[in-house]
Scaffold this motif. Structure first.
Motif, mmCIF file in Angstrom:
data_model
loop_
_atom_site.group_PDB
_atom_site.id
_atom_site.type_symbol
_atom_site.label_atom_id
_atom_site.label_comp_id
_atom_site.label_asym_id
_atom_site.label_seq_id
_atom_site.Cartn_x
_atom_site.Cartn_y
_atom_site.Cartn_z
ATOM 1 N N ILE A 75 5.345 2.949 -9.498
ATOM 2 C CA ILE A 75 6.600 2.445 -9.826
ATOM 3 C C ILE A 75 5.220 1.191 -10.803
ATOM 4 O O ILE A 75 5.253 0.796 -11.586
ATOM 5 C CB ILE A 75 7.215 0.993 -8.984
ATOM 6 C CG1 ILE A 75 8.343 1.554 -8.169
ATOM 7 C CG2 ILE A 75 7.384 0.059 -9.291
ATOM 8 C CD1 ILE A 75 8.545 1.159 -6.545
ATOM 9 N N TYR A 76 4.078 0.811 -10.678
ATOM 10 C CA TYR A 76 3.072 -0.033 -11.334
ATOM 11 C C TYR A 76 2.796 1.274 -12.714
ATOM 12 O O TYR A 76 2.718 0.294 -13.311
ATOM 13 C CB TYR A 76 1.868 -0.215 -10.396
ATOM 14 C CG TYR A 76 1.387 -1.534 -9.558
ATOM 15 C CD1 TYR A 76 1.976 -2.134 -9.252
ATOM 16 C CD2 TYR A 76 0.334 -2.292 -9.817
ATOM 17 C CE1 TYR A 76 2.819 -4.188 -8.280
ATOM 18 C CE2 TYR A 76 0.080 -3.526 -9.423
ATOM 19 C CZ TYR A 76 1.175 -3.977 -8.395
ATOM 20 O OH TYR A 76 0.454 -5.006 -8.195
ATOM 21 N N LYS A 96 0.682 -1.061 0.160
ATOM 22 C CA LYS A 96 -0.305 0.066 0.129
ATOM 23 C C LYS A 96 1.255 1.263 -0.025
ATOM 24 O O LYS A 96 0.030 2.772 -0.242
ATOM 25 C CB LYS A 96 -1.200 -0.192 1.099
ATOM 26 C CG LYS A 96 -0.471 -0.075 2.962
ATOM 27 C CD LYS A 96 -1.367 -0.004 3.350
ATOM 28 C CE LYS A 96 -0.765 0.388 4.891
ATOM 29 N NZ LYS A 96 -1.647 0.283 6.134
ATOM 30 N N ASN A 97 2.136 0.914 0.158
ATOM 31 C CA ASN A 97 2.973 2.364 0.123
ATOM 32 C C ASN A 97 3.167 3.070 -1.120
ATOM 33 O O ASN A 97 2.540 2.697 -2.023
ATOM 34 C CB ASN A 97 4.296 2.206 0.138
ATOM 35 C CG ASN A 97 4.759 1.413 1.500
ATOM 36 O OD1 ASN A 97 3.994 1.509 2.204
ATOM 37 N ND2 ASN A 97 5.825 0.606 1.842
ATOM 38 N N PRO A 98 2.906 4.219 -1.239
ATOM 39 C CA PRO A 98 3.149 5.399 -2.637
ATOM 40 C C PRO A 98 3.567 5.022 -3.178
ATOM 41 O O PRO A 98 3.525 5.359 -4.506
ATOM 42 C CB PRO A 98 2.455 6.446 -1.447
ATOM 43 C CG PRO A 98 2.169 6.657 -0.257
ATOM 44 C CD PRO A 98 3.216 5.625 0.010
ATOM 45 N N ARG A 100 -6.366 0.429 -5.472
ATOM 46 C CA ARG A 100 -6.328 1.308 -6.358
ATOM 47 C C ARG A 100 -5.126 0.646 -7.471
ATOM 48 O O ARG A 100 -4.678 0.721 -8.454
ATOM 49 C CB ARG A 100 -5.376 1.890 -6.217
ATOM 50 C CG ARG A 100 -3.932 2.569 -5.625
ATOM 51 C CD ARG A 100 -4.036 4.007 -5.057
ATOM 52 N NE ARG A 100 -2.540 4.226 -4.113
ATOM 53 C CZ ARG A 100 -1.963 5.367 -4.439
ATOM 54 N NH1 ARG A 100 -2.672 6.205 -5.279
ATOM 55 N NH2 ARG A 100 -0.760 5.596 -3.655
ATOM 56 N N LEU A 101 -4.271 -0.677 -7.047
ATOM 57 C CA LEU A 101 -3.542 -1.531 -7.359
ATOM 58 C C LEU A 101 -4.590 -1.776 -7.970
ATOM 59 O O LEU A 101 -3.380 -2.486 -9.624
ATOM 60 C CB LEU A 101 -2.380 -2.091 -6.561
ATOM 61 C CG LEU A 101 -1.371 -0.650 -5.746
ATOM 62 C CD1 LEU A 101 -0.913 -2.229 -4.929
ATOM 63 C CD2 LEU A 101 -0.650 -0.253 -7.075
ATOM 64 N N LEU A 102 -5.068 -2.511 -8.572
ATOM 65 C CA LEU A 102 -5.651 -3.899 -9.127
ATOM 66 C C LEU A 102 -6.341 -3.211 -9.932
ATOM 67 O O LEU A 102 -7.052 -4.006 -11.487
ATOM 68 C CB LEU A 102 -7.648 -4.451 -8.182
ATOM 69 C CG LEU A 102 -6.309 -5.201 -7.049
ATOM 70 C CD1 LEU A 102 -7.847 -5.591 -6.043
ATOM 71 C CD2 LEU A 102 -6.195 -6.417 -6.826
#
Length: 222
Positions: free
Chosen positions: A65-66, A58-60, A86-88
């Motif tokens: 990077i994603y 969960k780090n910003p 939000r990464l998904l």
């Protein structure tokens, strides 16, 4: 197809090796910063793949990077951290995950343990599409296996569900590349969820029937 792998331990390492052998385009690997990520670190260094070890997903900086890596697909190969919503939303094709049970039965972190403890004679593995829930996303593929009367959590995992799981992750990638990967909704009415099988629950009760005690010992090994 640009792939990110989030994983750890020997399972994560073997999934990465299998994808590289098939010449898949792995653009980044994420692993924990402790010893769980050491084998992945050594392999990515040897292969020249970008490697990241955030304290938490969960780090910003993980989000940044994603975005820079522009993944089409993210694969979770033995992940104990929570992947934020939000990464998904970043990979164009989605995120898939390996889980060592026949979902929706035995959701949670200790699926193999509880299958044996509860006396199941069959279990298996699931590759599913990750959503915001815990092991609740649509099913992509499943493989069923028997639980032998002398199986332990260790033997069932390392002898069966580990190697079968690596092959299933590769199979899932092939289905996605061909546009043939299903998204089958889980039947929540059949769902079970158990807590982690740790010292808080791993205490024998000799007042229970002998078969329950036997299954409990097998399910807690290791």
């Amino acid at each position: 197809m640009r792939i990110i792998i989030v994983g750890q331990g020997l399972f994560g390492e073997k999934v990465l090796e299998a994808l590289i052998e098939r010449r898949e385009d792995v653009v980044g690997v994420f692993s924990p910063p402790d010893k769980r990520g050491e084998s992945m670190k050594e392999l990515t260094e040897r292969l020249g793949i970008a490697f990241f070890r955030p304290t938490q997903m969960k780090n910003p900086e993980v989000y940044d990077i994603y975005v820079k890596l522009r993944p089409d697909l993210v694969m979770l190969a033995f992940v104990t951290d929570i992947i934020p919503r939000r990464l998904l939303d970043i990979p164009s094709l989605g995120t898939i995950c390996y889980h060592p049970s026949l979902l929706p039965r035995h959701r949670g972190a200790s699926a193999i343990n509880w299958a044996i403890i509860m006396g199941d004679t069959h279990t298996g593995l699931t590759i599913f599409w990750v959503d915001k829930g815990i092991d609740t996303g649509p099913l992509l593929l499943q493989k069923e296996v028997e639980i032998g009367p002398n199986d332990t959590t260790g033997s069932l995992y390392f002898n069966t569900l580990f190697p079968l799981g690596v092959d299933a992750m590769v199979e899932a990638v092939e289905l996605i590349k061909r546009g043939e990967a299903p998204r089958i909704a889980q039947d929540d009415s059949k769902a079970t969820y158990e807590p982690p099988c740790d010292d808080r629950v791993a205490a024998l009760d000799f007042e229970k029937p002998i078969i329950d005690v036997y299954n409990f010992i097998r399910g807690c090994d290791p």
